[in-house]
Design a protein around this motif. Structure first.
Motif, mmCIF file in Angstrom:
data_model
loop_
_atom_site.group_PDB
_atom_site.id
_atom_site.type_symbol
_atom_site.label_atom_id
_atom_site.label_comp_id
_atom_site.label_asym_id
_atom_site.label_seq_id
_atom_site.Cartn_x
_atom_site.Cartn_y
_atom_site.Cartn_z
ATOM 1 N N ASN A 53 -5.137 -1.234 -6.824
ATOM 2 C CA ASN A 53 -3.825 -1.792 -7.138
ATOM 3 C C ASN A 53 -2.960 -0.779 -7.895
ATOM 4 O OD1 ASN A 53 -4.864 -1.794 -9.765
ATOM 5 N ND2 ASN A 53 -5.547 -3.915 -9.596
ATOM 6 N N CYS A 54 -1.840 -1.249 -8.421
ATOM 7 C CA CYS A 54 -0.910 -0.369 -9.127
ATOM 8 C C CYS A 54 -1.556 0.273 -10.361
ATOM 9 C CB CYS A 54 0.350 -1.143 -9.529
ATOM 10 S SG CYS A 54 0.051 -2.548 -10.619
ATOM 11 N N HIS A 55 -2.449 -0.435 -11.019
ATOM 12 C CA HIS A 55 -3.105 0.117 -12.209
ATOM 13 C C HIS A 55 -4.020 1.290 -11.840
ATOM 14 C CE1 HIS A 55 -1.426 -3.319 -14.120
ATOM 15 N NE2 HIS A 55 -2.241 -4.166 -13.537
ATOM 16 N N SER A 73 4.265 13.567 -6.325
ATOM 17 C CA SER A 73 3.569 14.131 -5.158
ATOM 18 C C SER A 73 2.934 13.060 -4.278
ATOM 19 C CB SER A 73 2.511 15.144 -5.607
ATOM 20 O OG SER A 73 1.418 14.478 -6.209
ATOM 21 N N ASN A 74 2.798 11.841 -4.794
ATOM 22 C CA ASN A 74 2.210 10.748 -4.012
ATOM 23 C C ASN A 74 3.239 9.875 -3.297
ATOM 24 O OD1 ASN A 74 -0.875 10.307 -4.266
ATOM 25 N ND2 ASN A 74 -0.237 11.045 -6.272
ATOM 26 N N VAL A 75 4.533 10.119 -3.530
ATOM 27 C CA VAL A 75 5.563 9.288 -2.910
ATOM 28 C C VAL A 75 5.440 9.357 -1.390
ATOM 29 C CG1 VAL A 75 8.058 8.984 -2.589
ATOM 30 C CG2 VAL A 75 7.134 9.441 -4.861
ATOM 31 N N TYR A 76 5.560 8.205 -0.756
ATOM 32 C CA TYR A 76 5.456 8.005 0.691
ATOM 33 C C TYR A 76 4.045 8.205 1.225
ATOM 34 C CZ TYR A 76 10.507 8.023 0.445
ATOM 35 O OH TYR A 76 11.803 7.753 0.111
ATOM 36 N N THR A 77 3.063 8.181 0.349
ATOM 37 C CA THR A 77 1.684 8.149 0.830
ATOM 38 C C THR A 77 1.256 6.688 0.915
ATOM 39 O OG1 THR A 77 0.726 8.326 -1.403
ATOM 40 C CG2 THR A 77 1.121 10.388 -0.199
ATOM 41 N N TYR A 78 0.195 6.456 1.646
ATOM 42 C CA TYR A 78 -0.299 5.089 1.829
ATOM 43 C C TYR A 78 -1.713 4.984 1.281
ATOM 44 C CZ TYR A 78 -2.004 0.855 3.996
ATOM 45 O OH TYR A 78 -2.563 -0.376 4.188
ATOM 46 N N ARG A 79 -1.969 3.872 0.612
ATOM 47 C CA ARG A 79 -3.305 3.556 0.091
ATOM 48 C C ARG A 79 -3.675 2.174 0.593
ATOM 49 N NH1 ARG A 79 -4.151 6.355 -5.186
ATOM 50 N NH2 ARG A 79 -5.406 4.590 -5.790
ATOM 51 N N GLY A 125 0.780 -1.229 0.000
ATOM 52 C CA GLY A 125 0.000 0.000 0.000
ATOM 53 C C GLY A 125 0.810 1.277 0.000
ATOM 54 N N LEU A 126 2.143 1.164 0.062
ATOM 55 C CA LEU A 126 2.994 2.351 0.077
ATOM 56 C C LEU A 126 3.351 2.766 -1.344
ATOM 57 C CD1 LEU A 126 4.674 4.341 1.818
ATOM 58 C CD2 LEU A 126 6.563 2.704 1.609
ATOM 59 N N VAL A 127 3.164 4.031 -1.658
ATOM 60 C CA VAL A 127 3.624 4.574 -2.936
ATOM 61 C C VAL A 127 5.085 4.932 -2.734
ATOM 62 C CG1 VAL A 127 3.364 6.410 -4.646
ATOM 63 C CG2 VAL A 127 1.338 5.467 -3.525
ATOM 64 N N LYS A 128 5.946 4.354 -3.565
ATOM 65 C CA LYS A 128 7.376 4.571 -3.351
ATOM 66 C C LYS A 128 8.118 4.757 -4.660
ATOM 67 C CE LYS A 128 8.125 -0.380 -2.744
ATOM 68 N NZ LYS A 128 8.620 -1.409 -1.880
ATOM 69 N N ALA A 129 9.316 5.317 -4.531
ATOM 70 C CA ALA A 129 10.203 5.525 -5.668
ATOM 71 C C ALA A 129 11.261 4.423 -5.636
ATOM 72 C CB ALA A 129 10.865 6.900 -5.570
ATOM 73 N N ILE A 130 11.374 3.702 -6.746
ATOM 74 C CA ILE A 130 12.337 2.605 -6.828
ATOM 75 C C ILE A 130 13.125 2.721 -8.124
ATOM 76 C CG2 ILE A 130 10.957 1.037 -5.405
ATOM 77 C CD1 ILE A 130 10.036 -0.299 -8.026
ATOM 78 N N SER A 131 14.214 1.974 -8.216
ATOM 79 C CA SER A 131 15.032 1.991 -9.430
ATOM 80 C C SER A 131 14.455 1.045 -10.481
ATOM 81 C CB SER A 131 16.460 1.551 -9.102
ATOM 82 O OG SER A 131 16.469 0.173 -8.759
ATOM 83 N N TYR A 132 14.946 1.189 -11.688
ATOM 84 C CA TYR A 132 14.598 0.287 -12.793
ATOM 85 C C TYR A 132 14.889 -1.160 -12.403
ATOM 86 C CZ TYR A 132 15.431 -2.133 -17.244
ATOM 87 O OH TYR A 132 15.448 -3.051 -18.262
ATOM 88 N N GLU A 133 16.050 -1.394 -11.822
ATOM 89 C CA GLU A 133 16.437 -2.756 -11.433
ATOM 90 C C GLU A 133 15.481 -3.321 -10.381
ATOM 91 O OE1 GLU A 133 19.743 -0.738 -13.335
ATOM 92 O OE2 GLU A 133 18.595 -0.142 -11.567
ATOM 93 N N ARG A 134 15.113 -2.508 -9.410
ATOM 94 C CA ARG A 134 14.177 -2.958 -8.373
ATOM 95 C C ARG A 134 12.792 -3.196 -8.952
ATOM 96 N NH1 ARG A 134 11.507 -5.524 -6.245
ATOM 97 N NH2 ARG A 134 10.358 -5.240 -4.327
ATOM 98 N N PHE A 135 12.392 -2.421 -9.939
ATOM 99 C CA PHE A 135 11.081 -2.584 -10.583
ATOM 100 C C PHE A 135 10.963 -3.988 -11.179
ATOM 101 C CE2 PHE A 135 8.020 -1.793 -14.108
ATOM 102 C CZ PHE A 135 6.967 -1.283 -13.358
#
Length: 164
Positions: free
Chosen positions: A149-151, A135-141, A94-104
């Motif tokens: 979901n992610c879509h 603007s949504n990074v580190y928000t929770y859903r 449920g966490l919106v986060k920033a990740i790398s290409y490799e982590r994706f």
């Protein structure tokens, strides 16, 4: 004694079906490139991203591109491309986060990331998508595999509206 023959028959049948499906997707791709939709009998979506049906085309995503990858050859996972070190995603916790290409791509079945493009293989970007994702990074859903979901997160970034 018959079991090895049955297994061999199943393997040959699966290989033939796989090749037939690959040819079908190749033909859909050719028709799409030629704007010839007269013989397409599917819905308006003619192709889904897949490592299995790679056409060799490479596209470089740009800020705000929609990206996806396969997950265990059953579903796909989407996010918003910011740069190679930053893709914004809604994770399964449920966490919106920033990740790398490799982590994706890590811990998923696919080896490739796919970029939503127009028929000329240009990334589709809608104004404001990248900024809304950031603007949504580190928000929770409240994550739900079907309803939230992610879509849905990517759709919210695209439309600036949170609807099912």
């Amino acid at each position: 004694m018959a079991l090895p023959l049955i297994a061999a028959g199943l393997a040959l049948g699966a290989a033939a079906l796989h090749e037939s499906t690959k040819n079908h997707y190749r033909n859909l791709e050719l028709n799409r490139k030629n704007d010839d939709y007269s013989n397409i009998y599917h819905s308006s979506i003619t192709k889904t991203p897949s490592d299995t049906y790679d056409n060799g085309q490479t596209v470089t995503p740009v800020f705000g591109s929609i990206v996806c990858c396969e997950v265990y050859n059953l579903v796909d996972h989407t996010g918003i491309w910011i740069d190679r070190d930053t893709i914004i995603e809604l994770s399964e916790n449920g966490l919106v986060k920033a990740i790398s290409y490799e982590r994706f791509l890590d811990d998923r079945s696919g080896n490739n990331m796919f970029v939503a493009c127009d028929k000329n293989h240009n990334p589709i970007v809608i104004e404001g998508v990248g900024e809304r994702a950031i603007s949504n990074v580190y928000t929770y859903r409240e994550y739900d595999v079907v309803n939230n979901n992610c879509h849905r997160f990517v759709h919210q970034c695209l439309t600036d509206s949170d609807k099912k």
